[in-house]
Design a protein around this motif. Structure first.
Motif, PDB file in Angstrom:
ATOM      1  N   VAL A  47       0.891  -1.150   0.000  1.00  0.00           N
ATOM      2  CA  VAL A  47       0.000   0.000   0.000  1.00  0.00           C
ATOM      3  C   VAL A  47       0.934   1.206   0.000  1.00  0.00           C
ATOM      4  CG1 VAL A  47      -1.813   1.273   1.191  1.00  0.00           C
ATOM      5  CG2 VAL A  47      -1.759  -1.237   1.314  1.00  0.00           C
ATOM      6  N   LEU A  48       0.835   2.023  -1.023  1.00  0.00           N
ATOM      7  CA  LEU A  48       1.672   3.212  -1.170  1.00  0.00           C
ATOM      8  C   LEU A  48       0.792   4.444  -1.037  1.00  0.00           C
ATOM      9  CD1 LEU A  48       3.169   1.534  -4.184  1.00  0.00           C
ATOM     10  CD2 LEU A  48       4.705   2.421  -2.456  1.00  0.00           C
ATOM     11  N   VAL A  49       1.245   5.429  -0.252  1.00  0.00           N
ATOM     12  CA  VAL A  49       0.453   6.635  -0.013  1.00  0.00           C
ATOM     13  C   VAL A  49       1.323   7.863  -0.251  1.00  0.00           C
ATOM     14  CG1 VAL A  49      -0.922   7.907   1.677  1.00  0.00           C
ATOM     15  CG2 VAL A  49      -0.906   5.402   1.724  1.00  0.00           C
ATOM     16  N   HIS A  50       0.797   8.798  -1.017  1.00  0.00           N
ATOM     17  CA  HIS A  50       1.494  10.059  -1.281  1.00  0.00           C
ATOM     18  C   HIS A  50       0.508  11.193  -1.024  1.00  0.00           C
ATOM     19  CE1 HIS A  50       3.506  13.282  -3.452  1.00  0.00           C
ATOM     20  NE2 HIS A  50       4.620  12.543  -3.377  1.00  0.00           N
ATOM     21  N   PRO A  51       0.939  12.270  -0.354  1.00  0.00           N
ATOM     22  CA  PRO A  51       0.003  13.346  -0.011  1.00  0.00           C
ATOM     23  C   PRO A  51      -0.627  14.030  -1.220  1.00  0.00           C
ATOM     24  CG  PRO A  51       2.263  14.006   0.487  1.00  0.00           C
ATOM     25  CD  PRO A  51       2.290  12.542   0.120  1.00  0.00           C
ATOM     26  N   ASP A  52       0.037  14.030  -2.362  1.00  0.00           N
ATOM     27  CA  ASP A  52      -0.496  14.690  -3.557  1.00  0.00           C
ATOM     28  C   ASP A  52      -0.967  13.718  -4.629  1.00  0.00           C
ATOM     29  OD1 ASP A  52       0.193  17.239  -2.497  1.00  0.00           O
ATOM     30  OD2 ASP A  52       2.260  16.927  -3.171  1.00  0.00           O
ATOM     31  N   ARG A  53      -0.457  12.483  -4.573  1.00  0.00           N
ATOM     32  CA  ARG A  53      -0.717  11.539  -5.661  1.00  0.00           C
ATOM     33  C   ARG A  53      -1.659  10.404  -5.265  1.00  0.00           C
ATOM     34  NH1 ARG A  53       5.448  11.807  -6.436  1.00  0.00           N
ATOM     35  NH2 ARG A  53       5.592  13.895  -7.287  1.00  0.00           N
ATOM     36  N   GLY A  54      -2.108  10.390  -4.017  1.00  0.00           N
ATOM     37  CA  GLY A  54      -3.109   9.422  -3.611  1.00  0.00           C
ATOM     38  C   GLY A  54      -2.569   8.120  -3.056  1.00  0.00           C
ATOM     39  N   VAL A  55      -3.361   7.061  -3.247  1.00  0.00           N
ATOM     40  CA  VAL A  55      -3.072   5.734  -2.687  1.00  0.00           C
ATOM     41  C   VAL A  55      -3.032   4.723  -3.822  1.00  0.00           C
ATOM     42  CG1 VAL A  55      -3.893   3.936  -1.109  1.00  0.00           C
ATOM     43  CG2 VAL A  55      -4.268   6.348  -0.547  1.00  0.00           C
ATOM     44  N   ILE A  56      -2.069   3.811  -3.734  1.00  0.00           N
ATOM     45  CA  ILE A  56      -1.964   2.716  -4.693  1.00  0.00           C
ATOM     46  C   ILE A  56      -1.887   1.413  -3.903  1.00  0.00           C
ATOM     47  CG2 ILE A  56      -0.577   1.628  -6.501  1.00  0.00           C
ATOM     48  CD1 ILE A  56       0.612   4.426  -7.075  1.00  0.00           C
ATOM     49  N   PHE A  57      -2.710   0.450  -4.294  1.00  0.00           N
ATOM     50  CA  PHE A  57      -2.640  -0.905  -3.769  1.00  0.00           C
ATOM     51  C   PHE A  57      -1.989  -1.738  -4.869  1.00  0.00           C
ATOM     52  CE2 PHE A  57      -6.121   1.101  -1.605  1.00  0.00           C
ATOM     53  CZ  PHE A  57      -6.023   0.649  -0.297  1.00  0.00           C
ATOM     54  N   ALA A  58      -0.794  -2.273  -4.605  1.00  0.00           N
ATOM     55  CA  ALA A  58      -0.046  -2.965  -5.649  1.00  0.00           C
ATOM     56  C   ALA A  58       0.241  -4.413  -5.280  1.00  0.00           C
ATOM     57  CB  ALA A  58       1.266  -2.237  -5.922  1.00  0.00           C
ATOM     58  N   GLU A  59      -0.146  -5.305  -6.163  1.00  0.00           N
ATOM     59  CA  GLU A  59       0.240  -6.705  -6.065  1.00  0.00           C
ATOM     60  C   GLU A  59       1.501  -6.855  -6.901  1.00  0.00           C
ATOM     61  OE1 GLU A  59       0.620 -10.321  -4.872  1.00  0.00           O
ATOM     62  OE2 GLU A  59      -1.037  -9.088  -4.134  1.00  0.00           O
ATOM     63  N   ILE A  60       2.567  -7.373  -6.303  1.00  0.00           N
ATOM     64  CA  ILE A  60       3.863  -7.471  -6.951  1.00  0.00           C
ATOM     65  C   ILE A  60       4.068  -8.905  -7.442  1.00  0.00           C
ATOM     66  CG2 ILE A  60       6.343  -7.116  -6.661  1.00  0.00           C
ATOM     67  CD1 ILE A  60       4.497  -4.586  -6.283  1.00  0.00           C
ATOM     68  N   LYS A  61       4.414  -9.028  -8.707  1.00  0.00           N
ATOM     69  CA  LYS A  61       4.624 -10.348  -9.309  1.00  0.00           C
ATOM     70  C   LYS A  61       5.856 -10.315 -10.201  1.00  0.00           C
ATOM     71  CE  LYS A  61       1.011 -12.517  -7.768  1.00  0.00           C
ATOM     72  NZ  LYS A  61       1.232 -13.529  -6.746  1.00  0.00           N
ATOM     73  N   THR A  62       6.485 -11.466 -10.352  1.00  0.00           N
ATOM     74  CA  THR A  62       7.506 -11.613 -11.380  1.00  0.00           C
ATOM     75  C   THR A  62       6.788 -11.623 -12.727  1.00  0.00           C
ATOM     76  OG1 THR A  62       7.390 -14.023 -11.338  1.00  0.00           O
ATOM     77  CG2 THR A  62       8.994 -12.977  -9.837  1.00  0.00           C
ATOM     78  N   ASP A  63       7.564 -11.614 -13.809  1.00  0.00           N
ATOM     79  CA  ASP A  63       6.927 -11.614 -15.128  1.00  0.00           C
ATOM     80  C   ASP A  63       6.064 -12.850 -15.355  1.00  0.00           C
ATOM     81  OD1 ASP A  63       7.744  -9.120 -16.077  1.00  0.00           O
ATOM     82  OD2 ASP A  63       9.686  -9.896 -16.697  1.00  0.00           O
ATOM     83  N   ARG A  64       6.376 -13.937 -14.669  1.00  0.00           N
ATOM     84  CA  ARG A  64       5.602 -15.173 -14.840  1.00  0.00           C
ATOM     85  C   ARG A  64       4.705 -15.493 -13.643  1.00  0.00           C
ATOM     86  NH1 ARG A  64       9.563 -19.467 -17.865  1.00  0.00           N
ATOM     87  NH2 ARG A  64       9.713 -18.276 -19.778  1.00  0.00           N
ATOM     88  N   GLY A  65       4.760 -14.678 -12.620  1.00  0.00           N
ATOM     89  CA  GLY A  65       3.966 -14.945 -11.423  1.00  0.00           C
ATOM     90  C   GLY A  65       2.470 -14.870 -11.697  1.00  0.00           C
ATOM     91  N   ARG A  66       1.724 -15.707 -11.000  1.00  0.00           N
ATOM     92  CA  ARG A  66       0.276 -15.759 -11.201  1.00  0.00           C
ATOM     93  C   ARG A  66      -0.459 -15.067 -10.053  1.00  0.00           C
ATOM     94  NH1 ARG A  66      -1.204 -21.452 -14.008  1.00  0.00           N
ATOM     95  NH2 ARG A  66       0.508 -21.427 -15.496  1.00  0.00           N
ATOM     96  N   VAL A  67      -1.513 -14.382 -10.406  1.00  0.00           N
ATOM     97  CA  VAL A  67      -2.385 -13.744  -9.425  1.00  0.00           C
ATOM     98  C   VAL A  67      -3.357 -14.809  -8.929  1.00  0.00           C
ATOM     99  CG1 VAL A  67      -4.095 -11.929  -9.043  1.00  0.00           C
ATOM    100  CG2 VAL A  67      -2.139 -11.509 -10.566  1.00  0.00           C
ATOM    101  N   THR A  68      -3.429 -14.984  -7.608  1.00  0.00           N
ATOM    102  CA  THR A  68      -4.313 -15.994  -7.033  1.00  0.00           C
ATOM    103  C   THR A  68      -5.764 -15.498  -7.051  1.00  0.00           C
ATOM    104  OG1 THR A  68      -4.183 -15.177  -4.765  1.00  0.00           O
ATOM    105  CG2 THR A  68      -2.453 -16.736  -5.480  1.00  0.00           C
ATOM    106  N   PRO A  69      -6.719 -16.393  -6.891  1.00  0.00           N
ATOM    107  CA  PRO A  69      -8.115 -15.949  -6.812  1.00  0.00           C
ATOM    108  C   PRO A  69      -8.348 -14.939  -5.672  1.00  0.00           C
ATOM    109  CG  PRO A  69      -8.052 -18.299  -7.242  1.00  0.00           C
ATOM    110  CD  PRO A  69      -6.628 -17.867  -6.952  1.00  0.00           C
ATOM    111  N   GLY A  70      -7.712 -15.154  -4.524  1.00  0.00           N
ATOM    112  CA  GLY A  70      -7.868 -14.207  -3.413  1.00  0.00           C
ATOM    113  C   GLY A  70      -7.294 -12.838  -3.749  1.00  0.00           C
ATOM    114  N   GLN A  71      -6.161 -12.813  -4.422  1.00  0.00           N
ATOM    115  CA  GLN A  71      -5.563 -11.538  -4.830  1.00  0.00           C
ATOM    116  C   GLN A  71      -6.444 -10.835  -5.851  1.00  0.00           C
ATOM    117  OE1 GLN A  71      -1.852 -13.241  -6.098  1.00  0.00           O
ATOM    118  NE2 GLN A  71      -0.850 -12.849  -4.126  1.00  0.00           N
ATOM    119  N   ARG A  72      -6.971 -11.602  -6.794  1.00  0.00           N
ATOM    120  CA  ARG A  72      -7.860 -11.019  -7.806  1.00  0.00           C
ATOM    121  C   ARG A  72      -9.110 -10.442  -7.147  1.00  0.00           C
ATOM    122  NH1 ARG A  72      -6.983  -8.387 -11.496  1.00  0.00           N
ATOM    123  NH2 ARG A  72      -5.402  -9.849 -12.176  1.00  0.00           N
TER     124      ARG A  72
END
Length: 104
Positions: A47-72
């Motif tokens: 979770v990234l927060v910037h006072p002027d640029r807002g909030v970003i929720f980022a799931e980090i993966k390798t180029d081949r990593g898969r997003v799990t159903p829970g992450q999705r």
């Protein structure tokens, strides 16, 4: 590049650009690695927060990593709630850099 190395690069850049971040780190308990939490599994890695640029929720993966159903599920729910929820991979580095710098 491992997921941990990639995430470290993102956190370093984000910090340099004035972002504050949160990441729940796994720990060993009884010889097993686990991330302790209460709630639905799959919450985004950063979770990234910037006072002027807002909030970003980022799931980090390798180029081949898969997003799990829970992450999705989490990414979809956050998106439905009007939040910036993304999956970032090393191949997205230019987009990541532009986003953290506040460039459209």
């Amino acid at each position: 590049m491992t997921e941990a190395e990639f995430q470290h690069a993102i956190v370093q850049l984000a910090g340099y650009l004035g972002w504050t971040y949160y990441h729940a780190r796994p720990a060993q308990r009884d010889g097993r690695w686990a991330t302790h939490f209460d709630g639905a599994p799959g919450f985004p890695d950063l979770v990234l927060v910037h006072p002027d640029r807002g909030v970003i929720f980022a799931e980090i993966k390798t180029d081949r990593g898969r997003v799990t159903p829970g992450q999705r599920l989490w990414l979809n729910r956050l998106d439905e709630a009007g939040q910036n929820a993304v999956v970032w991979r090393p191949q997205d580095w230019q987009t990541i850099t532009d986003t953290l710098k506040g460039n459209p």
